[in-house]
Each structure stands twice: as C-alpha cells, then as structure tokens.
Write a protein that holds these residues in place. Structure first.
Motif, PDB file in Angstrom:
ATOM      1  N   VAL A 272      16.036  -2.028  33.199  1.00 45.75           N
ATOM      2  CA  VAL A 272      14.963  -1.929  34.552  1.00 45.75           C
ATOM      3  C   VAL A 272      14.688  -3.234  35.180  1.00 45.75           C
ATOM      4  O   VAL A 272      14.656  -4.193  34.706  1.00 45.75           O
TER       5      VAL A 272
ATOM      6  N   GLY B  13      15.103   1.694  37.573  1.00 48.30           N
ATOM      7  CA  GLY B  13      15.668   2.172  36.213  1.00 48.30           C
ATOM      8  C   GLY B  13      17.062   2.351  36.290  1.00 48.30           C
ATOM      9  O   GLY B  13      17.475   3.575  36.563  1.00 48.30           O
ATOM     10  N   ASN B  14      18.041   1.583  35.683  1.00 45.27           N
ATOM     11  CA  ASN B  14      19.521   2.025  35.348  1.00 45.27           C
ATOM     12  C   ASN B  14      19.106   2.713  33.859  1.00 45.27           C
ATOM     13  O   ASN B  14      19.894   3.766  33.584  1.00 45.27           O
TER      14      ASN B  14
ATOM     15  N   SER C 200      15.952   3.851  30.787  1.00 45.62           N
ATOM     16  CA  SER C 200      14.907   4.307  31.059  1.00 45.62           C
ATOM     17  C   SER C 200      13.787   3.493  30.573  1.00 45.62           C
ATOM     18  O   SER C 200      12.400   3.758  30.813  1.00 45.62           O
TER      19      SER C 200
ATOM     20  N   CYS D 232      10.825   4.639  33.416  1.00 43.47           N
ATOM     21  CA  CYS D 232      11.884   5.569  34.080  1.00 43.47           C
ATOM     22  C   CYS D 232      12.395   6.423  33.341  1.00 43.47           C
ATOM     23  O   CYS D 232      13.725   6.563  32.815  1.00 43.47           O
TER      24      CYS D 232
ATOM     25  N   ALA E 268      15.941   8.354  33.525  1.00 39.83           N
ATOM     26  CA  ALA E 268      17.070   7.607  33.911  1.00 39.83           C
ATOM     27  C   ALA E 268      17.957   7.812  32.808  1.00 39.83           C
ATOM     28  O   ALA E 268      18.074   7.637  31.825  1.00 39.83           O
TER      29      ALA E 268
ATOM     30  N   PHE F 108      20.224   4.968  40.120  1.00 40.47           N
ATOM     31  CA  PHE F 108      18.825   4.271  39.643  1.00 40.47           C
ATOM     32  C   PHE F 108      17.701   5.540  39.723  1.00 40.47           C
ATOM     33  O   PHE F 108      17.741   6.153  40.832  1.00 40.47           O
ATOM     34  N   ASP F 109      16.908   5.422  38.680  1.00 38.20           N
ATOM     35  CA  ASP F 109      15.615   6.168  39.007  1.00 38.20           C
ATOM     36  C   ASP F 109      14.543   5.084  39.361  1.00 38.20           C
ATOM     37  O   ASP F 109      14.524   4.178  38.698  1.00 38.20           O
TER      38      ASP F 109
ATOM     39  N   CYS G 222      10.906   4.602  39.887  1.00 31.97           N
ATOM     40  CA  CYS G 222       9.364   4.721  39.593  1.00 31.97           C
ATOM     41  C   CYS G 222       8.400   4.133  40.602  1.00 31.97           C
ATOM     42  O   CYS G 222       8.358   2.817  40.227  1.00 31.97           O
TER      43      CYS G 222
ATOM     44  N   VAL H  98       9.026   9.689  41.681  1.00 29.18           N
ATOM     45  CA  VAL H  98      10.292   9.171  41.101  1.00 29.18           C
ATOM     46  C   VAL H  98      11.325   9.447  42.239  1.00 29.18           C
ATOM     47  O   VAL H  98      11.237  10.585  42.819  1.00 29.18           O
TER      48      VAL H  98
ATOM     49  N   ARG I 221      15.878   8.905  43.567  1.00 31.72           N
ATOM     50  CA  ARG I 221      16.983   8.397  42.874  1.00 31.72           C
ATOM     51  C   ARG I 221      17.718   7.764  43.958  1.00 31.72           C
ATOM     52  O   ARG I 221      17.930   8.424  45.160  1.00 31.72           O
TER      53      ARG I 221
ATOM     54  N   THR J  95      23.786  -0.115  42.165  1.00 33.83           N
ATOM     55  CA  THR J  95      24.494   0.594  40.965  1.00 33.83           C
ATOM     56  C   THR J  95      25.805   0.141  40.775  1.00 33.83           C
ATOM     57  O   THR J  95      26.615   0.325  41.870  1.00 33.83           O
TER      58      THR J  95
END
Length: 295
Positions: free
Chosen positions: A139, A200-201, A203, A212, A215, A222-223, A225, A255, A257, A286
């Motif tokens: 994260v 977050g790559n 969680s 996240c 994730a 990514f997620d 948050c 959230v 993405r 990413t």
C-alpha cells in the motif's frame, strides 16, 4: 534447477526475530538440496547492494528474511529481473506475507514453502506498484496515517509500538481534512478533501489493517481507498473496522480502481510498504507480473 539461493537477512527485524529465523529457514532449504548463501548489510543501502549483486550473479532465488521493510528492499533487487522472490516473514507487521498467504513467524515452514515452489518450478506472478524507480508490493499511504508515521519518526522516546500509539493520539487531536488533487488514469484531475487516501496493490498495511480490502495483487489495477472528511468520533468508530475490511461499507469511505494514480497535497509524505518515498505529488503505476513469488 538452480542449486544456490540467497537468504537476504535483516537480523534486527521483529526485535531479533530476523536473526533467529535465518537458521531454521536455511536448514529447510538445505534439507531440500539447495546451497544457501547469506547477505546481511551494514545498513539498508549496503544490504540492497548485496542483494543486487546476488541477483546479477544469477542466484536461483532471493529469500527475504525479516519484515515488510526487508521485503521492500528485496523487491528493489528482484522486480523485473525474473529472479524468484521468497519471503520468511519474521517482522512486526508482515503485511506482504499475510496478503500472499505465506507462513507468518514460522521460518522452517516458510523455507519449505520456498524450496517446494523452486523444486516444482512454480510461483505466483504478482503485480507491483512503481513510483519513479521505487517498487512497492502492498500500500501507498498518504494523509492521516502518513502524518502519524511522520510524527513517530520524529519521536525519540518512547520506543516501539507505544511511540506510534502516542503519535496517533497527537494527530487525532490535530485532525483536519486534507485538500488533495487526484488523477486516476486518464480522467481529469479532481480536487477533493479527504482524511487519507491509500493506494493498494495489496490489501493491508500496518500489521493487518485491511485498508484496501478488495485489492488483488494480480489484476493489474490498484484499489484506491478514500476516507473522506470526518470527525474524530467518526474516525474512532471506523478505525476498528479496518482490521476486518468492513470500513469499506461506511458512507465516508469510497473505493476507486485505476492502473495509474497521481496524488498531490501540500505537506503530505507518501509511505509505500511502510517506508517513506517522499512528499506528494507522487505518481504510482501498476506493473503487471513484475515479480514471481515462491508460494
């Protein structure tokens, strides 16, 4: 099957657990037929240089022994190289290993996991985040949580977890919304106010805080948050839910993405995998299948 692999050890991780974990992990690997050499640096820069030399020399795998900080260093050495990464989680938080489903504080079991994956030629291809030339696995944190880290890093006493607890209380007393400028992929930049934004790559961060929670480390996204502006009372109510990931259902949390995230805010430091990566603005991207994890 490469016969020599490298243990990349942080002996100080987890108040000495890193040093104690190296022996059982190495024993498990040797029992599986591998030659094991160890890299231990005098400081982080020296350790990373040693890990990179091992990778350049063709080691069969780099096995990080320690906590998330050691895994972060290992990622800088193996990302994009094709050299497999193993993790013997022996730190305090161990979020990377936790998210990946690896043994926690069981060094012999972690060594056997890496050895079996190597012998069978398998592993899990994971995405990583990249900020400039810095890789991260879990994260990127910014906002209230990074302010707590900033304060804790300035405090000389007390030490250990109490330092972070007191820093959290101090920052809670000074809680105020942060004005961010956010751009997700090719969408227009937006100005928003938020308490924190986590990219977050993986969680979780902070030793199991599932900031996240949705994730995935292999979906190319990514997620993101966003915890919006909230009172101290609301933050204290939401905070315990982070460990279960149920905070995502709270009205103050949204959230998003994206594969590329740009964050800008005045006076805010970004922390990736718990390590400072510098002040915002930062751009995180990413990189799919950047590392092969031995699982």
């Amino acid at each position: 099957m490469p016969s020599e692999i490298t243990l990349f050890v942080n002996p100080g991780a987890g108040r000495g657990r890193g040093a104690r974990a190296a022996g059982p992990a190495a024993g498990a690997l040797r029992e599986a037929g591998y030659q094991v050499r160890t890299v231990v640096g005098t400081d982080a820069a020296d350790a990373l240089a040693g890990a990179r030399r091992a990778v350049d020399a063709g080691t069969g795998a780099l096995i990080a022994v320690g906590g998330d900080g050691q895994v972060s260093l290992a990622l800088q050495a193996v990302a994009g190289t094709g050299t497999p990464l193993g993790v013997v989680a022996a730190g305090t938080g161990n979020d990377f290993a936790r998210v990946a489903g690896l043994p926690l504080r069981e060094p012999a079991a972690a060594g056997r996991t890496a050895a079996l994956a190597l012998r069978e030629g398998r592993g899990r291809e994971l995405d990583l985040g990249r900020i400039g030339d810095r890789w991260f696995g879990t994260v990127l944190a910014s906002g209230f949580d990074s302010r707590v880290n900033d304060r804790a890093n300035r405090v000389k006493w007390p030490t250990g977890r109490l330092r972070y607890d007191l820093s959290l209380l101090a920052e809670l007393g000074a809680l105020r919304p942060i004005r961010y400028r956010v751009r997700l992929d090719d969408a227009p930049e937006r100005e928003i106010e938020a308490t924190l934004i986590a990219v977050g790559n993986g969680s979780s961060y902070g030793g199991g805080m599932r900031i996240c929670a949705g994730a995935a480390m292999d979906d190319g996204l990514f997620d993101v948050c966003v915890v919006g502006p909230c009172s101290r009372t609301t933050l204290l109510r939401v905070f315990p839910r982070v460990y279960r990931g149920t905070h995502l259902g709270h009205p103050v949390v949204t959230v998003h993405r994206a594969a590329r995230v740009r964050l800008a805010a005045d006076g805010i430091t970004g922390y990736a995998d718990g390590e400072s990566v510098g002040p915002l603005p930062l751009v995180a991207q990413t990189v799919p299948r950047a590392v092969r994890l031995l699982v």
